[in-house]
Design a protein around this motif. Structure first.
Motif, PDB file in Angstrom:
ATOM      1  N   VAL A 146       0.859  -1.212   0.120  1.00 28.74           N
ATOM      2  CA  VAL A 146       0.026  -0.009  -0.078  1.00 28.74           C
ATOM      3  C   VAL A 146       0.967   1.256   0.017  1.00 28.74           C
ATOM      4  CG1 VAL A 146      -1.857  -1.119   1.321  1.00 28.74           C
ATOM      5  CG2 VAL A 146      -0.396   0.105   2.597  1.00 28.74           C
ATOM      6  N   ARG A 147       0.330   2.452   0.136  1.00 31.60           N
ATOM      7  CA  ARG A 147       1.014   3.749  -0.175  1.00 31.60           C
ATOM      8  C   ARG A 147       1.628   4.073   1.314  1.00 31.60           C
ATOM      9  NH1 ARG A 147      -3.561   6.690  -3.500  1.00 31.60           N
ATOM     10  NH2 ARG A 147      -4.743   5.086  -2.131  1.00 31.60           N
ATOM     11  N   ALA A 148       2.393   4.920   1.291  1.00 32.53           N
ATOM     12  CA  ALA A 148       3.241   5.151   2.570  1.00 32.53           C
ATOM     13  C   ALA A 148       2.283   5.930   3.681  1.00 32.53           C
ATOM     14  CB  ALA A 148       4.392   5.981   2.465  1.00 32.53           C
ATOM     15  N   LYS A 149       1.372   6.622   2.912  1.00 28.82           N
ATOM     16  CA  LYS A 149       0.391   7.291   3.770  1.00 28.82           C
ATOM     17  C   LYS A 149      -0.686   6.347   4.371  1.00 28.82           C
ATOM     18  CE  LYS A 149      -2.859   8.432  -0.109  1.00 28.82           C
ATOM     19  NZ  LYS A 149      -3.410   9.730  -0.834  1.00 28.82           N
ATOM     20  N   ASN A 150      -0.557   5.136   4.115  1.00 29.85           N
ATOM     21  CA  ASN A 150      -1.786   4.169   4.791  1.00 29.85           C
ATOM     22  C   ASN A 150      -0.991   2.994   5.631  1.00 29.85           C
ATOM     23  OD1 ASN A 150      -3.969   5.640   4.062  1.00 29.85           O
ATOM     24  ND2 ASN A 150      -3.700   5.057   1.685  1.00 29.85           N
ATOM     25  N   THR A 151       0.074   3.275   5.887  1.00 35.18           N
ATOM     26  CA  THR A 151       0.893   2.067   6.404  1.00 35.18           C
ATOM     27  C   THR A 151       0.617   1.487   7.675  1.00 35.18           C
ATOM     28  OG1 THR A 151       3.080   2.687   5.196  1.00 35.18           O
ATOM     29  CG2 THR A 151       3.331   1.232   6.837  1.00 35.18           C
TER      30      THR A 151
ATOM     31  N   ARG B 149     -13.643  11.163   1.837  1.00 33.78           N
ATOM     32  CA  ARG B 149     -12.719  11.453   0.510  1.00 33.78           C
ATOM     33  C   ARG B 149     -11.624  12.294   1.175  1.00 33.78           C
ATOM     34  NH1 ARG B 149     -14.107  11.615  -4.919  1.00 33.78           N
ATOM     35  NH2 ARG B 149     -12.685  12.919  -6.269  1.00 33.78           N
ATOM     36  N   LEU B 150     -11.683  13.295   2.151  1.00 33.93           N
ATOM     37  CA  LEU B 150     -10.546  13.907   2.491  1.00 33.93           C
ATOM     38  C   LEU B 150      -9.499  12.972   3.206  1.00 33.93           C
ATOM     39  CD1 LEU B 150      -9.029  16.520   3.342  1.00 33.93           C
ATOM     40  CD2 LEU B 150     -10.356  16.556   5.346  1.00 33.93           C
ATOM     41  N   GLU B 151     -10.060  12.071   3.825  1.00 34.49           N
ATOM     42  CA  GLU B 151      -9.146  11.224   4.857  1.00 34.49           C
ATOM     43  C   GLU B 151      -8.364  10.163   3.629  1.00 34.49           C
ATOM     44  OE1 GLU B 151      -9.464   8.228   8.524  1.00 34.49           O
ATOM     45  OE2 GLU B 151     -11.381   9.033   7.811  1.00 34.49           O
ATOM     46  N   GLU B 152      -9.137   9.766   2.780  1.00 34.47           N
ATOM     47  CA  GLU B 152      -8.573   8.930   1.695  1.00 34.47           C
ATOM     48  C   GLU B 152      -7.596   9.552   1.122  1.00 34.47           C
ATOM     49  OE1 GLU B 152      -9.787   5.819  -1.773  1.00 34.47           O
ATOM     50  OE2 GLU B 152     -11.243   6.675  -0.818  1.00 34.47           O
ATOM     51  N   THR B 153      -7.657  10.766   0.578  1.00 38.35           N
ATOM     52  CA  THR B 153      -6.724  11.656  -0.116  1.00 38.35           C
ATOM     53  C   THR B 153      -5.627  12.124   0.638  1.00 38.35           C
ATOM     54  OG1 THR B 153      -8.595  12.502  -1.515  1.00 38.35           O
ATOM     55  CG2 THR B 153      -6.481  13.796  -1.558  1.00 38.35           C
TER      56      THR B 153
ATOM     57  N   ASP C 211      -3.412   7.343   7.842  1.00 36.74           N
ATOM     58  CA  ASP C 211      -2.534   7.373   8.984  1.00 36.74           C
ATOM     59  C   ASP C 211      -2.585   8.860   9.671  1.00 36.74           C
ATOM     60  OD1 ASP C 211      -1.877   4.796   8.246  1.00 36.74           O
ATOM     61  OD2 ASP C 211       0.296   5.500   7.588  1.00 36.74           O
ATOM     62  N   ALA C 212      -2.392   9.809   9.037  1.00 34.84           N
ATOM     63  CA  ALA C 212      -2.289  10.949   9.658  1.00 34.84           C
ATOM     64  C   ALA C 212      -3.562  11.506  10.225  1.00 34.84           C
ATOM     65  CB  ALA C 212      -1.896  12.229   8.464  1.00 34.84           C
TER      66      ALA C 212
ATOM     67  N   GLY D  34      -3.140  10.069  13.720  1.00 40.87           N
ATOM     68  CA  GLY D  34      -2.315  11.267  14.175  1.00 40.87           C
ATOM     69  C   GLY D  34      -0.903  10.840  13.955  1.00 40.87           C
ATOM     70  N   VAL D  35      -0.503   9.959  13.253  1.00 41.52           N
ATOM     71  CA  VAL D  35       0.919   9.589  13.240  1.00 41.52           C
ATOM     72  C   VAL D  35       1.205   8.963  11.831  1.00 41.52           C
ATOM     73  CG1 VAL D  35       0.603   7.156  14.099  1.00 41.52           C
ATOM     74  CG2 VAL D  35       2.856   8.111  14.226  1.00 41.52           C
ATOM     75  N   GLU D  36       2.321   9.394  11.261  1.00 39.14           N
ATOM     76  CA  GLU D  36       2.817   8.689  10.002  1.00 39.14           C
ATOM     77  C   GLU D  36       3.960   7.709  10.054  1.00 39.14           C
ATOM     78  OE1 GLU D  36       3.571  11.495   6.988  1.00 39.14           O
ATOM     79  OE2 GLU D  36       2.048  13.074   7.714  1.00 39.14           O
ATOM     80  N   ALA D  37       3.896   6.582   9.203  1.00 47.15           N
ATOM     81  CA  ALA D  37       4.777   5.630   9.394  1.00 47.15           C
ATOM     82  C   ALA D  37       6.239   5.967   9.329  1.00 47.15           C
ATOM     83  CB  ALA D  37       4.610   4.446   8.292  1.00 47.15           C
TER      84      ALA D  37
END
Length: 417
Positions: free
Chosen positions: A45-50, A396-400, A404-405, A409-412
């Motif tokens: 998956v993409r980094a933003k959803n790790t 839609r905002l969350e998916e875009t 994670d963020a 509230g945290v990114e991988a």
């Protein structure tokens, strides 16, 4: 006479001790497969959803584990009428399986199978499903859905078990079950934003960390040698069977990897390593049903076909606009179906290609079709109900922006040094 009794008791205790160590080690390997699922799916998956996908695998273990303890194990292995049973917790007494390990240890190794089945779904719904609705589905899946199928297949009084259905370690009960559930969930959720353009053309969304996915694949591969050999449920007296199962498991996985690399090279002009990872897993899935009843050459053939089937299936689902970020439906659903049927073709006793006629093949077909339809229909209905009530898809905002963020509230991958 007393001396003979003492020797018999000591021998019984020795057998139980050896079998307990064997099953406990295999159960631990199966549990480690959840780490493989987490890394494989995170890499694809993409980094933003790790962190989101890792959270879902943790939910598989925690929510699924409690659900399987409270009622799931009782439904699967209680006194069955052929279709279902009822019990709570871990039952005492003889389960009718001839176990030489405690019921509690048997529960633990069976928990690993339930977690594996639901973890298949987590990959197919990646990057777009809400966490809490997913947790609710995990609880239902591990409390009721998977246990019902396990009852049919592995409970000594289950209707498929009584019919002679052979699914040694779960091509159908685990992988087809999880795969067709994943298919229904992906259909109800719909594809990720930007996956298909207005003309219906595919826009690739590559995974962010393929080495991470590869490590996850290797961990799953390693854990499978607990998954399949551990299904003997005893070491003493099973030395030949364990050897057969382990050998067939490896040969099919290796053949799956080879055939996928060859197929993608000749079809696309380059070896697709990401698909090769799934090719290995496809070979493992396909041989899991019959690794106890096929010979080594047949295991290679089964794995080789699985490695080609998985790529064809991935392309097919993309063509009909079913978005599966990790290829779970193709690996587990399609090859779980194929592997279950392969028993009816390649079993050395009763297989069509070995002079056994069509009886076993028909039984295998009835079993896997029933399991596939049950899993798909029930999941579809549950997802539809949740979609209409509590909602299942992130905004839609969350998916875009990335789940994670927004949700955690945290990114991988921190940008702070």
């Amino acid at each position: 006479m007393e001396e003979i009794t003492t020797i018999a008791l000591e021998q019984t205790e020795l057998i139980r001790g050896i079998d307990t160590v064997w099953v406990a080690l295999c159960a631990a390997l199966i549990f480690l497969m959840e780490g493989g699922f987490a890394l494989l799916e995170a890499g694809f998956v993409r980094a933003k959803n790790t962190m989101s996908i890792i959270a879902k695998v943790i939910i598989d273990i925690t929510f699924g584990g409690i659900a399987f303890y409270i009622v799931g194990f009782g439904i699967a292995y209680g006194a069955s009428n052929g279709w279902f049973a009822f019990g709570t917790g871990i039952m005492d007494g003889d389960l009718g399986l001839g176990l030489t390990v405690s019921n509690k240890l048997f529960w633990f190794i069976q928990l690993g199978f339930a977690m594996a089945a639901i973890s298949i779904v987590s990959g197919a719904v990646a990057e777009r499903m809400k966490v809490w609705p997913y947790a609710l589905f995990v609880f239902i899946f591990c409390a009721i859905m998977y246990p019902l199928v396990a009852n049919w297949v592995w409970n000594p009084d289950g209707w498929l078990a009584m019919r002679g259905f052979n699914d040694f370690a779960g091509s159908s009960a685990v992988h087809a079950m999880g795969g067709f559930s994943a298919l229904a969930a992906a259909i109800v959720l719909g594809p990720r934003l930007g996956k298909y353009n207005g003309n219906g053309e595919l826009t690739p969304i590559p995974g962010h960390n393929l080495p991470l996915a590869a490590i996850g694949g290797f961990i799953l591969w390693f854990g499978w040698f607990g998954f399949n050999p551990g299904s003997t449920l005893a070491a003493v007296g099973n030395w030949e069977l364990i050897g057969t199962v382990a050998t067939n498991t490896f040969l099919a996985s290796a053949a799956g990897g080879i055939s996928t690399m060859a197929y993608t090279y000749f079809r696309y002009g380059q070896i697709d390593i990401t698909m090769a990872i799934n090719g290995v897993l496809a070979g493992l899935v396909a041989v899991t049903a019959g690794c106890n009843v096929v010979d080594s050459n047949s295991a290679i053939i089964i794995g080789a076909f699985a490695g080609v089937i998985v790529d064809i299936a991935v392309v097919f689902f993309d063509k009909i606009k079913i978005d599966d970020p990790v290829g779970a439906i193709a690996v587990h659903g399609v090859n779980g179906f194929f592997g279950t049927l392969a028993v009816g073709l390649f079993a050395t006793e009763g297989g069509l290609f070995f002079g056994g006629g069509t009886s076993l093949l028909v039984t295998q077909l009835i079993g896997v079709v029933t399991i596939g339809l049950f899993s798909f229909i029930v999941t579809f209905l549950i997802m539809k109900i949740m979609k209409k009530t509590i909602g299942i898809r992130v905004s839609r905002l969350e998916e875009t922006a990335g789940i994670d963020a927004v949700s955690f509230g945290v990114e991988a991958y921190s940008t702070f040094e």
